[in-house]
Scaffold this active site. Structure first.
Site, short mmCIF file in Angstrom:
data_model
loop_
_atom_site.label_atom_id
_atom_site.label_comp_id
_atom_site.label_asym_id
_atom_site.label_seq_id
_atom_site.Cartn_x
_atom_site.Cartn_y
_atom_site.Cartn_z
N ASP A 163 5.90 2.09 2.11
CA ASP A 163 4.93 1.09 2.52
C ASP A 163 4.20 1.48 3.68
OD1 ASP A 163 3.82 -1.19 3.38
OD2 ASP A 163 5.45 -2.46 2.58
N HIS A 164 2.88 1.72 3.55
CA HIS A 164 2.06 2.28 4.70
C HIS A 164 1.82 1.05 5.58
CE1 HIS A 164 0.24 5.18 6.72
NE2 HIS A 164 -0.70 5.61 5.97
N ARG A 165 2.30 0.02 5.44
CA ARG A 165 2.25 -1.09 6.26
C ARG A 165 3.30 -1.07 7.47
NH1 ARG A 165 2.87 -6.26 3.01
NH2 ARG A 165 4.45 -5.09 1.95
N PRO A 175 0.82 -1.21 0.11
CA PRO A 175 -0.04 -0.07 -0.01
C PRO A 175 0.96 1.38 -0.09
CG PRO A 175 -0.12 -1.29 1.94
CD PRO A 175 0.73 -1.86 1.24
#
Ligand code: CAO
Length: 653
Positions: A625-627, A449
């Protein structure tokens, strides 16, 4: 050669039966018992098997025809010397009524060898006729003692009929949907050694059908109007397991509604309500072992129940609380996955499945209310359960939420297009690197994401410094572009903001924090995009970084990078500054968690608090990476980075 006409066998008096399938074609070589056509009434379907070996030379019926016993189906050419009668009524003999089938119990040695025995339907617990719903093995199958051969069913119970001993099933004398009763011969079996005595051929199911055996008994201890229900005749079986409680306490039920389901390893049965009323509570719970006569529920007959509260006080402490209604099964490992569970629908609360299917479902943790039955009258077969599990697994593998770290996404493919229909084209084979890049990009794009944040760094002073050092660097054989400064600034920003120097572990349970700083450099090469990795950039000076970067870039363009040169990156820099453009959104080079995109620097008027001054501004973009990274982390990292680029002395701090 001779010709034999195969006719419709005894079909139990049914008339004008539909032909729903022709299973053979003209020219087919057929063998004994091979299906020729399938017939169907509104109650049953039956396959008409072939009476002898031959070749189909004529089909006399079509799908949709209505036919009756004795009607000709097809003509077979056989190898027999003597010709059969032209309209040979031979077929019935091949169907269900073998020559000399004894009406009574099995007799040893019906046909060829003395080891052949006939198997008969065992005690059905008083049920008159029951329906055969499944033949569990094919003729010719070797079975072990106790292997299920048939599944029988009344409207309240189903049971497996097991093999009495090990042997080979020669033929079945019955077909699915036949009505059978105790003593009917249902199969011929070949057993090892001498013929088995008749008694051994009679399979004794563990539980007999409780069709007429429901025995509510008035409970002396129960308060007026409530009765306790006792388990009916279980055909002598002890230790039967309660596998389902079908209704919630307080539920109004009608006579014959199933209250609980019992199961042995060979049979399952529904125990129905004796009359209309309210199921006050259960005295058993799922998993309990019970026997005939055990009290299993408290029941208020309709006649006595004016208005019973949903959970009236039971006379005895019934096990009402922990009881789950059948519609809310406890076990469904597949639906533990959120993404899959969303797609799941409850197909039916009425589970219509035989004991062996139920057992398989329990072994696999399948919730049968979610399985669509494709058997006769919607019965759930073992194949239905297997397909359900297979589909569930496929969906799980495709569900991104199920594998937040390692999974993919089952997106539809882009349709194939023939571009030559629109004009002249050339087909050029993709290089290996381009194919690998394409796969990597898709993988990163689909799994990560992305968020991209933009900023500008004032490189006026940096560029002045770089240009002042260029001649000196060139003397040392170093080409001093902006890239080494960016590498150093990024390395030190990663040191200052270690939340960016991480990777998600593939187990989805851990974050890997890296104590080294290796920077990837995206290189445009004749073969495609390559990303060599400059190691320990945080520990190296600008000249050393510039020298190594030049070597890596050259090696990339010359196709001389070694695998190790491209491994271990913590963060990648992709610079399109020499080419132009004001901004772009780079794709994270997973398993790294962030990437810097560099666009072309431009002189811009910048407000210094008093006036606009011309400054050389470098457009930057950080995709992350928004994780692994939050927006606030990126804010801190980016501010640190921009400050270092704006004043490169900061890398020393
Ligand atoms: N703004 C303005 N000018 C820039 C600049 C920028 N951001 N970056 C570089 N330049 C100038 C340099 O100053 C240099 O000129 P001078 O040295 O005479 O001043 C000139 O452009 C050439 O630089 P370069 O491209 O040779 O050197 P580099 O170290 O900056 O870049 C590399 C090397 C490998 C990053 C680059 O050549 C390259 O291949 N970039 C493509 C990256 C790519 O394809 N990324 C994928 C995009 S999608 O993620």
């Amino acid at each position: 050669m001779s010709k034999v006409t195969v006719a419709v066998p005894d079909i139990g008096g049914a008339e004008n039966v539909d032909v729903i399938e022709i299973s053979v074609a003209i020219g087919d070589t057929v063998t004994v018992d091979q299906d020729l056509i399938v017939l169907e009434t509104d109650k049953a379907s039956m396959e008409v098997p072939c009476p002898q070996v031959g070749t189909v030379v004529e089909l006399l019926v079509s799908v949709g025809d209505k036919i009756n016993e004795g009607d000709a189906i097809l003509v077979l050419e056989t190898a027999a010397v003597e010709s059969a009668p032209a309209e040979a009524p031979a077929a019935p003999a091949a169907i269900a009524e073998p020559a000399a089938a004894p009406a009574a119990v099995s007799a040893a040695a019906a046909s060829t060898a003395s080891q052949r025995i006939e198997l008969t339907i065992p005690d059905l617990g008083g049920a008159d006729e029951v329906t055969l719903i499944e033949l569990c093995v094919e003729p010719g199958t070797e079975v072990a003692a106790e292997d299920s051969l048939l599944v029988l069913e009344t409207d309240k119970a189903s049971m497996d009929v097991p093999a009495p001993e090990a042997g080979k099933i020669i033929e079945f004398k019955v077909s699915v949907d036949d009505k059978v009763k105790e003593g009917d011969v249902y199969a011929v079996m070949e057993v090892a050694g001498a013929a088995a005595p008749a008694s051994t051929a009679v399979a004794e199911p563990a539980v007999s059908a409780p069709v007429a055996a429901v025995a509510p008994v008035a409970a002396p201890a129960a308060p007026a109007a409530e009765i306790e229900l006792a388990l009916p005749d279980l055909g002598g079986a002890d230790g039967v397991t309660v596998i389902e409680l079908c209704v919630a306490p307080g539920t109004a039920v009608s006579a014959e509604d199933s209250l609980i389901v019992l199961e042995t390893d060979k049979a399952s049965m529904d125990v129905p309500a004796p009359e209309d009323g309210i199921l006050v509570g259960f005295k058993v719970k799922e998993g309990d072992t019970v026997s005939e006569g055990d009290l299993y529920a408290v029941f208020k007959p309709a006649a006595a129940s004016d208005a019973v509260a949903p959970a009236p006080a039971a006379p005895a402490p019934v096990a009402a609380a922990p009881v789950a209604p059948v519609a809310a099964p406890a076990v469904s490992p597949v639906s533990e996955n959120g993404a899959v569970a969303v797609e799941e629908e409850t197909v039916s609360n009425d589970i219509y499945a035989g004991p062996s299917s139920r057992r398989l479902a329990r072994q696999l943790g399948v919730d049968l209310t979610k399985v669509k039955g494709t058997g006769i009258r919607g019965r759930i077969t073992k194949d239905d359960i297997r397909s359900y599990v297979k589909n569930a697994l496929q969906r799980t593998e495709q569900a991104p939420a199920a594998k937040a770290v390692t999974g993919g996404a089952g997106i539809p493919a882009i349709p194939a297009v023939d571009f030559s229909q629109f004009g002249d084209i050339d087909m050029v084979k993709l290089s290996k690197i381009k194919k690998v890049t394409a796969a990597n990009m898709s993988r990163a794009w689909l799994n990560v994401p992305h968020v991209t944040q933009f900023d500008e760094a004032d490189i006026t002073d940096l560029e002045a410094f770089r240009k002042s050092m260029k001649a000196e660097a060139e003397k040392a054989g170093i080409k001093l572009t902006p890239m080494p400064f960016l590498i150093k600034a990024v390395a030190m920003a990663l040191r200052a903001e270690p939340s960016f120097n991480v990777s998600l572990h593939h187990d989805g349970e851990h974050m890997v924090h890296k104590n080294y700083v290796h920077i990837g450099i995206a290189c445009d090469t004749p073969n495609g995009l390559m990303v060599p990795v400059l190691r320990d950039a945080d520990k190296k000076g600008i000249y050393q970084i510039a020298r190594e970067a030049n070597e890596l870039i050259k090696a990339a363009r010359d196709g001389k990078l070694k695998p190790r040169d491209m491994q271990g990156g913590c963060f990648t820099i992709s610079s399109l500054g020499a080419m132009g453009g004001t901004a772009f959104t780079p794709i994270v080079n997973a398993p790294e968690v962030a990437i810097l995109g560099v666009s072309k620097a431009q002189m811009k008027p910048v407000w210094n608090g008093q006036e606009f001054v011309p400054r050389n501004m470098l457009p930057l973009a950080v995709s992350y990476d928004h994780r692994a990274i939050n927006g606030a982390d990126c804010g801190r990292f980016f501010t640190t980075l921009v400050a270092m680029i704006a004043d490169i002395r900061r890398v020393l701090l």
